[in-house]
Design a protein around this motif. Sequence first.
Motif, PDB file in Angstrom:
ATOM      1  N   VAL A 127       0.845  -1.196   0.000  1.00 49.68           N
ATOM      2  CA  VAL A 127       0.000   0.000   0.000  1.00 49.68           C
ATOM      3  C   VAL A 127       0.878   1.243   0.000  1.00 49.68           C
ATOM      4  O   VAL A 127       2.032   1.205   0.423  1.00 49.68           O
ATOM      5  N   ASP A 128       0.325   2.340  -0.477  1.00 58.02           N
ATOM      6  CA  ASP A 128       1.078   3.592  -0.543  1.00 58.02           C
ATOM      7  C   ASP A 128       1.196   4.289   0.808  1.00 58.02           C
ATOM      8  O   ASP A 128       2.205   4.904   1.100  1.00 58.02           O
ATOM      9  N   ASP A 129       0.149   4.224   1.621  1.00 55.78           N
ATOM     10  CA  ASP A 129       0.116   4.935   2.896  1.00 55.78           C
ATOM     11  C   ASP A 129      -0.461   4.001   3.953  1.00 55.78           C
ATOM     12  O   ASP A 129      -1.674   3.929   4.141  1.00 55.78           O
ATOM     13  N   LEU A 130       0.398   3.265   4.626  1.00 54.38           N
ATOM     14  CA  LEU A 130      -0.028   2.244   5.570  1.00 54.38           C
ATOM     15  C   LEU A 130      -0.890   2.813   6.691  1.00 54.38           C
ATOM     16  O   LEU A 130      -1.903   2.227   7.067  1.00 54.38           O
ATOM     17  N   ASP A 131      -0.530   3.961   7.227  1.00 57.43           N
ATOM     18  CA  ASP A 131      -1.289   4.526   8.346  1.00 57.43           C
ATOM     19  C   ASP A 131      -2.722   4.856   7.936  1.00 57.43           C
ATOM     20  O   ASP A 131      -3.664   4.587   8.685  1.00 57.43           O
ATOM     21  N   GLY A 157      14.467  -0.809   7.098  1.00 58.01           N
ATOM     22  CA  GLY A 157      14.356   0.452   6.375  1.00 58.01           C
ATOM     23  C   GLY A 157      13.817   0.316   4.962  1.00 58.01           C
ATOM     24  O   GLY A 157      13.866   1.265   4.187  1.00 58.01           O
ATOM     25  N   VAL A 158      13.297  -0.857   4.628  1.00 54.78           N
ATOM     26  CA  VAL A 158      12.777  -1.114   3.280  1.00 54.78           C
ATOM     27  C   VAL A 158      11.259  -1.104   3.268  1.00 54.78           C
ATOM     28  O   VAL A 158      10.637  -0.556   2.351  1.00 54.78           O
ATOM     29  N   TYR A 159      10.642  -1.716   4.277  1.00 49.81           N
ATOM     30  CA  TYR A 159       9.181  -1.801   4.381  1.00 49.81           C
ATOM     31  C   TYR A 159       8.739  -1.509   5.793  1.00 49.81           C
ATOM     32  O   TYR A 159       9.443  -1.823   6.749  1.00 49.81           O
ATOM     33  N   ARG A 160       7.544  -0.959   5.925  1.00 48.13           N
ATOM     34  CA  ARG A 160       6.791  -0.973   7.171  1.00 48.13           C
ATOM     35  C   ARG A 160       5.761  -2.078   6.986  1.00 48.13           C
ATOM     36  O   ARG A 160       5.047  -2.095   5.980  1.00 48.13           O
ATOM     37  N   LEU A 161       5.691  -3.011   7.923  1.00 51.17           N
ATOM     38  CA  LEU A 161       4.866  -4.212   7.780  1.00 51.17           C
ATOM     39  C   LEU A 161       3.966  -4.430   8.984  1.00 51.17           C
ATOM     40  O   LEU A 161       4.343  -4.111  10.115  1.00 51.17           O
ATOM     41  N   CYS A 162       2.813  -5.032   8.720  1.00 52.38           N
ATOM     42  CA  CYS A 162       1.967  -5.526   9.797  1.00 52.38           C
ATOM     43  C   CYS A 162       1.015  -6.569   9.243  1.00 52.38           C
ATOM     44  O   CYS A 162       0.796  -6.653   8.033  1.00 52.38           O
ATOM     45  N   TYR A 163       0.472  -7.378  10.138  1.00 51.22           N
ATOM     46  CA  TYR A 163      -0.625  -8.284   9.818  1.00 51.22           C
ATOM     47  C   TYR A 163      -1.861  -7.728  10.516  1.00 51.22           C
ATOM     48  O   TYR A 163      -1.768  -7.236  11.655  1.00 51.22           O
ATOM     49  N   ILE A 164      -2.982  -7.818   9.841  1.00 52.28           N
ATOM     50  CA  ILE A 164      -4.250  -7.424  10.444  1.00 52.28           C
ATOM     51  C   ILE A 164      -5.256  -8.547  10.253  1.00 52.28           C
ATOM     52  O   ILE A 164      -5.122  -9.372   9.351  1.00 52.28           O
ATOM     53  N   ARG A 165      -6.261  -8.551  11.106  1.00 56.70           N
ATOM     54  CA  ARG A 165      -7.421  -9.420  10.928  1.00 56.70           C
ATOM     55  C   ARG A 165      -8.584  -8.520  10.565  1.00 56.70           C
ATOM     56  O   ARG A 165      -8.939  -7.613  11.304  1.00 56.70           O
ATOM     57  N   GLY A 166      -9.152  -8.795   9.409  1.00 55.50           N
ATOM     58  CA  GLY A 166     -10.287  -8.031   8.923  1.00 55.50           C
ATOM     59  C   GLY A 166     -11.586  -8.706   9.294  1.00 55.50           C
ATOM     60  O   GLY A 166     -11.643  -9.477  10.250  1.00 55.50           O
TER      61      GLY A 166
END
Length: 145
Positions: free
Chosen positions: A96-100, A123-132
Amino acid sequence: MGVRLDNVGIVVEDLDAAIEFFVVLGLECEGRASVDGDWAGRVTGLPGQRVDIATMRTPDGHGRLELSRFREPAPAADHRRAPVNALGYLRVMFNVDDLDTVLDRARALGAELVSTEVVDYRGVYRLCYIRGPEGILLGLAESIG
């Protein structure tokens, strides 16, 4: 021989809520249909199946999710809350372009972080897992390098 990933399938209980969630993530609903008939059961091994589907397309047009709600037969198992180290297909990862911003929109529909934080990967990616909705596990990554 050419190979192209066509789509990833996710079975859901509430098709409309799932569509809304993936639209919030930036996908577009490409179409909806009902699938049944002898041919469908022969493909899946579920004779007499009746399924409502929606095809969700990423904005670049290269990725698709097929969301399915089985009317018949009823789902045989429920893996929605499986831990991230469970065997089998587990999650879909989106860049995604804007994770926040995406997280804020997803949280407004009830999504939750699997962990307590968004992680910086070298310093390459900001990552997370979510449950939708329905516990669907997704990975979100924002390129920062």
